[in-house]
Write a protein that holds these residues in place. Structure first.
Motif, PDB file in Angstrom:
ATOM      1  N   GLN A   1       0.837  -1.206   0.000  1.00  0.00           N
ATOM      2  CA  GLN A   1       0.000   0.000   0.000  1.00  0.00           C
ATOM      3  C   GLN A   1       0.873   1.257   0.000  1.00  0.00           C
ATOM      4  O   GLN A   1       0.608   2.206  -0.736  1.00  0.00           O
TER       5      GLN A   1
ATOM      6  N   SER B   1      -6.057   1.999  -1.375  1.00  0.00           N
ATOM      7  CA  SER B   1      -6.644   1.500  -0.130  1.00  0.00           C
ATOM      8  C   SER B   1      -5.953   0.213   0.298  1.00  0.00           C
ATOM      9  O   SER B   1      -5.298  -0.462  -0.493  1.00  0.00           O
ATOM     10  N   LYS B   2      -6.116  -0.093   1.570  1.00  0.00           N
ATOM     11  CA  LYS B   2      -5.558  -1.339   2.093  1.00  0.00           C
ATOM     12  C   LYS B   2      -6.227  -2.531   1.414  1.00  0.00           C
ATOM     13  O   LYS B   2      -5.588  -3.547   1.143  1.00  0.00           O
TER      14      LYS B   2
END
Length: 90
Positions: free
Chosen positions: A11, A19-20
């Protein structure tokens, strides 16, 4: 490094707007592709290493507790060989 830490690193490398969940999906897709491909052939990632499917022959082993001989069945596994670039970076 565990999987959660690897997702955080991916990430961070991809940038702040990633986004994660997207990083996790990307990592899962890569791992799934490697797993699927290594069943048929070796997977070579230039600059990282090679995943090779190998077969182990059956053999006789010994139960360490009872010292009795035990037959170990043939099996398949994956062997990883690090590339020269990866070894030199250590």
């Amino acid at each position: 490094m565990n999987k959660a830490q690897l997702i955080d690193a991916v990430q961070e490398i991809l940038g702040g707007d990633t986004s994660k969940r997207a990083a996790s999906d990307a990592l899962d897709a890569v791992l799934q592709a490697i797993t699927k491909a290594v069943k048929k052939e070796q997977v070579q990632l230039i600059g990282f290493g090679t995943f090779k499917p190998v077969s182990r022959n059956g053999r006789m082993g010994r139960n360490p507790k009872t010292k009795e001989p035990v037959e170990i069945k043939p099996s398949k596994t994956v062997r990883f060989v690090a590339s020269a670039a990866l070894k030199n970076s250590l």
